[in-house]
Write an enzyme that holds these catalytic residues in place. Structure first.
Site, PDB file in Angstrom:
ATOM      1  N   GLY A 227      41.008 138.240 -88.238  1.00 41.30           N
ATOM      2  CA  GLY A 227      40.995 139.595 -87.692  1.00 41.30           C
ATOM      3  C   GLY A 227      42.072 139.737 -86.649  1.00 41.30           C
ATOM      4  O   GLY A 227      43.071 139.011 -86.666  1.00 41.30           O
ATOM      5  N   SER A 228      41.857 140.657 -85.732  1.00 41.61           N
ATOM      6  CA  SER A 228      42.901 140.963 -84.752  1.00 41.61           C
ATOM      7  C   SER A 228      42.949 139.922 -83.632  1.00 41.61           C
ATOM      8  O   SER A 228      41.953 139.236 -83.361  1.00 41.61           O
ATOM      9  CB  SER A 228      42.635 142.342 -84.149  1.00 41.61           C
ATOM     10  N   GLY A 232      40.036 137.910 -81.653  1.00 43.40           N
ATOM     11  CA  GLY A 232      40.186 136.450 -81.657  1.00 43.40           C
ATOM     12  C   GLY A 232      40.061 135.875 -80.251  1.00 43.40           C
ATOM     13  O   GLY A 232      39.423 134.842 -80.042  1.00 43.40           O
ATOM     14  N   GLU A 249      42.738 133.116 -87.856  1.00 42.86           N
ATOM     15  CA  GLU A 249      43.777 133.777 -88.674  1.00 42.86           C
ATOM     16  C   GLU A 249      43.932 135.176 -88.102  1.00 42.86           C
ATOM     17  O   GLU A 249      43.102 136.045 -88.341  1.00 42.86           O
ATOM     18  CB  GLU A 249      43.355 133.828 -90.140  1.00 42.86           C
TER      19      GLU A 249
HETATM   20  P1  NAD Z   1      38.971 143.090 -86.009  1.00 41.85           P
HETATM   21  O1  NAD Z   1      39.371 141.993 -85.109  1.00 41.85           O
HETATM   22  O2  NAD Z   1      38.767 144.437 -85.438  1.00 41.85           O
HETATM   23  O3  NAD Z   1      37.606 142.736 -86.759  1.00 41.85           O
HETATM   24  C1  NAD Z   1      37.456 141.551 -87.535  1.00 41.85           C
HETATM   25  C2  NAD Z   1      35.993 141.155 -87.571  1.00 41.85           C
HETATM   26  O4  NAD Z   1      35.573 140.757 -86.265  1.00 41.85           O
HETATM   27  C3  NAD Z   1      35.040 142.264 -87.994  1.00 41.85           C
HETATM   28  O5  NAD Z   1      34.048 141.716 -88.822  1.00 41.85           O
HETATM   29  C4  NAD Z   1      34.443 142.711 -86.664  1.00 41.85           C
HETATM   30  O6  NAD Z   1      33.167 143.303 -86.766  1.00 41.85           O
HETATM   31  C5  NAD Z   1      34.357 141.384 -85.938  1.00 41.85           C
HETATM   32  N1  NAD Z   1      34.263 141.496 -84.476  1.00 41.85           N
HETATM   33  C6  NAD Z   1      34.695 142.492 -83.661  1.00 41.85           C
HETATM   34  N2  NAD Z   1      34.448 142.174 -82.366  1.00 41.85           N
HETATM   35  C7  NAD Z   1      33.851 140.962 -82.363  1.00 41.85           C
HETATM   36  C8  NAD Z   1      33.375 140.078 -81.337  1.00 41.85           C
HETATM   37  N3  NAD Z   1      33.475 140.401 -80.044  1.00 41.85           N
HETATM   38  N4  NAD Z   1      32.852 138.896 -81.691  1.00 41.85           N
HETATM   39  C9  NAD Z   1      32.768 138.529 -82.995  1.00 41.85           C
HETATM   40  N5  NAD Z   1      33.183 139.318 -84.005  1.00 41.85           N
HETATM   41  C10 NAD Z   1      33.725 140.514 -83.703  1.00 41.85           C
HETATM   42  O7  NAD Z   1      40.069 143.100 -87.165  1.00 41.85           O
HETATM   43  P2  NAD Z   1      40.184 144.122 -88.394  1.00 41.85           P
HETATM   44  O8  NAD Z   1      40.666 145.433 -87.864  1.00 41.85           O
HETATM   45  O9  NAD Z   1      38.940 144.078 -89.227  1.00 41.85           O
HETATM   46  O10 NAD Z   1      41.336 143.432 -89.261  1.00 41.85           O
HETATM   47  C11 NAD Z   1      42.680 143.696 -89.096  1.00 41.85           C
HETATM   48  C12 NAD Z   1      43.363 142.566 -88.353  1.00 41.85           C
HETATM   49  O11 NAD Z   1      43.134 141.330 -89.016  1.00 41.85           O
HETATM   50  C13 NAD Z   1      44.870 142.712 -88.311  1.00 41.85           C
HETATM   51  O12 NAD Z   1      45.354 142.346 -87.046  1.00 41.85           O
HETATM   52  C14 NAD Z   1      45.337 141.709 -89.358  1.00 41.85           C
HETATM   53  O13 NAD Z   1      46.658 141.257 -89.196  1.00 41.85           O
HETATM   54  C15 NAD Z   1      44.350 140.618 -89.169  1.00 41.85           C
HETATM   55  N6  NAD Z   1      44.306 139.751 -90.355  1.00 41.85           N
HETATM   56  C16 NAD Z   1      44.805 138.476 -90.271  1.00 41.85           C
HETATM   57  C17 NAD Z   1      44.809 137.654 -91.395  1.00 41.85           C
HETATM   58  C18 NAD Z   1      45.355 136.258 -91.362  1.00 41.85           C
HETATM   59  O14 NAD Z   1      45.110 135.515 -92.296  1.00 41.85           O
HETATM   60  N7  NAD Z   1      46.064 135.852 -90.332  1.00 41.85           N
HETATM   61  C19 NAD Z   1      44.303 138.148 -92.605  1.00 41.85           C
HETATM   62  C20 NAD Z   1      43.821 139.448 -92.652  1.00 41.85           C
HETATM   63  C21 NAD Z   1      43.814 140.237 -91.519  1.00 41.85           C
END
Ligand code: NAD
Length: 476
Positions: A227-228, A232, A249
């Site tokens: 995720g973001s 992270g 990731e």
């Molecule tokens: P996000 O970080 O908003 O959410 C990802 C997940 O984390 C969701 O399931 C969300 O509910 C959960 N989450 C949110 N806050 C949390 C917390 N405090 N504790 C635990 N979990 C929590 O990301 P997104 O908007 O769903 O995805 C887009 C991002 O992911 C982009 O930055 C993209 O580049 C990245 N991404 C990276 C990869 C990689 O392999 N490097 C792959 C796909 C996406």
């Protein structure tokens, strides 16, 4: 409206409260998703914990056979699941193979492939040292319970990347899918968990609070997060309190550098899908395109023809090639970044104006007359927009590409592979592709450098990442 369920300890469970999941192409609610409570999260982790010793004790061969059965279930249900991916995530159904849009059917094909490959890999015992006095073997042991937290862009594929190697190595799993793409993810797990022992694969659902409760559970032994960077960092802080190992990731802002001997006509289609796959909502997609002045106009012209020729619409319709942006938050971000670029004097070559009507539709957008420092270039816009930036010397392009604090992927485009390789070696990114972009493969390690994360997934390296080494030291 249909209510969906979590899978916990081999049973389908509802929660007292639920939330609606929406179709990004129509704005319509398409189903109800349980909102897991803290107690329900704890119950899912407890089920995984209880199931883990027996799962790890199975002969490796049995776990591998079961994972091939999982792959069979994915294949048998690919039509059903790809329809949910399209209705919930937005990408067109598409297909697999040349000429096909890499849409939901492609995602399901990827899920099957990324299940069969880890199921087929060996995890051999390595001999670290041996002489006539001792023998030291490195065995690979599971961590225990893996918490997998997934994003919404490739909801099933990324969940599979997290879950399958973990299971293969003898861990049990609790998945928390994104709140934007829960239905397809819960349905995937409901189906594949049926061929696994109860408790081996579980889900919880809800927003970030539910994810936070999951990673804060002291019985979690390893966290797989995609995720973001902002999320992270929060997860890393929680993991630090519990000393839980993590694989991160995170986001990127991939640069592609075209060298001056590249043929615009030949590379246009690769650049185009490298940027616009899944409407740019792909971690390792081209987000900044650096081109030499001599090739700029020709490349822009080629990309414009492609961008304007791709039918945008509801992914359930056969003629659709590009779908909507997945959610309103992302739509606003893309719109704002393009507006800022426009106000800063950039040229919008095509797109740049959302059509009227329902759904989060935003056209494929090319932006020129823009430079490093503009927010559209420096921030991960994660949408269907490509800023094209002129460079004077390769040194300048390399400096620009390396100028941000993220480094997931990058690419170099030239018919002279040796020349491209020498530029690749100077780029700070987990993967540098040559004459392609984002072409991940289940045998090839994938991960970010700098703030794009730590640890890798895929292949033997990825399998090791969900195990801990145990040395068995034997005197002779
Ligand atoms: P996000 O970080 O908003 O959410 C990802 C997940 O984390 C969701 O399931 C969300 O509910 C959960 N989450 C949110 N806050 C949390 C917390 N405090 N504790 C635990 N979990 C929590 O990301 P997104 O908007 O769903 O995805 C887009 C991002 O992911 C982009 O930055 C993209 O580049 C990245 N991404 C990276 C990869 C990689 O392999 N490097 C792959 C796909 C996406």
């Amino acid at each position: 409206m249909q209510s969906f369920t979590n899978t916990v300890n081999g049973r389908q469970v509802h929660s007292a409260s639920s939330f609606e999941s929406r179709n990004p192409a129509t704005g319509e609610a398409i189903g109800l998703v349980p909102r897991s409570t803290r107690q329900e999260v704890a119950a899912a982790v407890a089920a995984a914990k209880a199931a883990q010793p027996a799962w790890a004790a199975l002969p490796d061969e049995t776990r591998r056979e079961l994972l091939h059965k999982v792959a069979d279930v994915i294949k048998e249900n690919a039509d059903y699941l790809s329809q949910w991916v399209t209705r919930e995530q937005g990408k067109p159904l598409g297909g697999v193979g040349p000429g096909n849009v890499p849409g939901s059917r492609f995602e399901l094909w990827g899920c099957e492939t990324w299940t069969r490959v880890p199921a087929s890999l060996e995890l051999p015992v390595e001999v670290a040292f041996e002489d006539n006095s001792r023998r030291d073997e490195v065995h690979r042991r599971p961590f225990g319970v893996v918490a997998a937290i997934a994003p919404w862009n490739w909801p099933l594929l990324i969940a599979i990347w997290q879950m399958i190697p973990s299971l293969r190595a003898g861990n049990t799993v609790v998945l928390k899918p994104s709140e934007y793409t829960s239905i397809c993810s819960l349905e995937l797990v409901r189906l594949i968990a049926q061929v696994l022992p109860a408790g081996v694969l579980n889900t919880v659902s809800g927003d970030g609070e539910v994810g936070a409760a999951l990673v804060d559970n002291p019985a979690v032994d390893k966290i797989m997060f995609t995720g973001s960077g902002a999320t992270g960092a929060k997860i890393a802080a929680t993991a630090a309190r519990h000393l839980t190992p993590t694989t991160m990731e995170l986001g990127g802002n991939d640069a592609a550098i075209v060298l001056d001997d590249a043929d615009p006509k030949q590379i246009a289609i690769g650049l185009f899908w490298g940027a616009f796959i899944n409407m740019g909502q792909t971690c390792a997609a081209i987000k900044r395109l650096y081109v030499p002045e001599s090739r700029h106009d020709a490349i822009v012209a080629e990309l414009k023809v492609l961008a304007e020729g791709m039918p945008m619409g509801d992914g359930m319709q056969a003629e659709t090639v590009v779908g909507p942006i997945q959610n309103a938050m992302q739509f606003r971000k893309v719109t704002e970044l393009v507006e800022q670029a426009r106000q800063g004097g950039a040229t919008i070559v095509c797109g740049g104006e959302a059509p009227q009507g329902p759904g989060n539709f935003y056209p494929l957008t090319l932006v020129t007359d823009i430079a490093d420092g503009a927010s559209l270039v420096d921030q991960e816009q994660f949408g269907p927009v490509l800023p094209i930036i002129k460079y004077r010397s390769v040194d300048d392009a390399v400096r620009s590409a390396n100028g941000l604090d993220v480094g997931l992927g990058a690419s170099v485009w030239s018919p002279d592979v040796q020349k491209a390789k020498s530029v690749a070696a100077r780029l700070q990114a987990g993967t540098v592709w040559i004459n392609q972009h984002g072409m991940v493969h289940p045998m090839v390690p994938f991960g970010g450098s700098k703030k794009s994360g730590w640890g890798v997934e895929f292949g033997a390296e990825g399998l090791k990442a969900v195990t801990q080494p145990q040395v068995i030291s034997i005197p002779k």
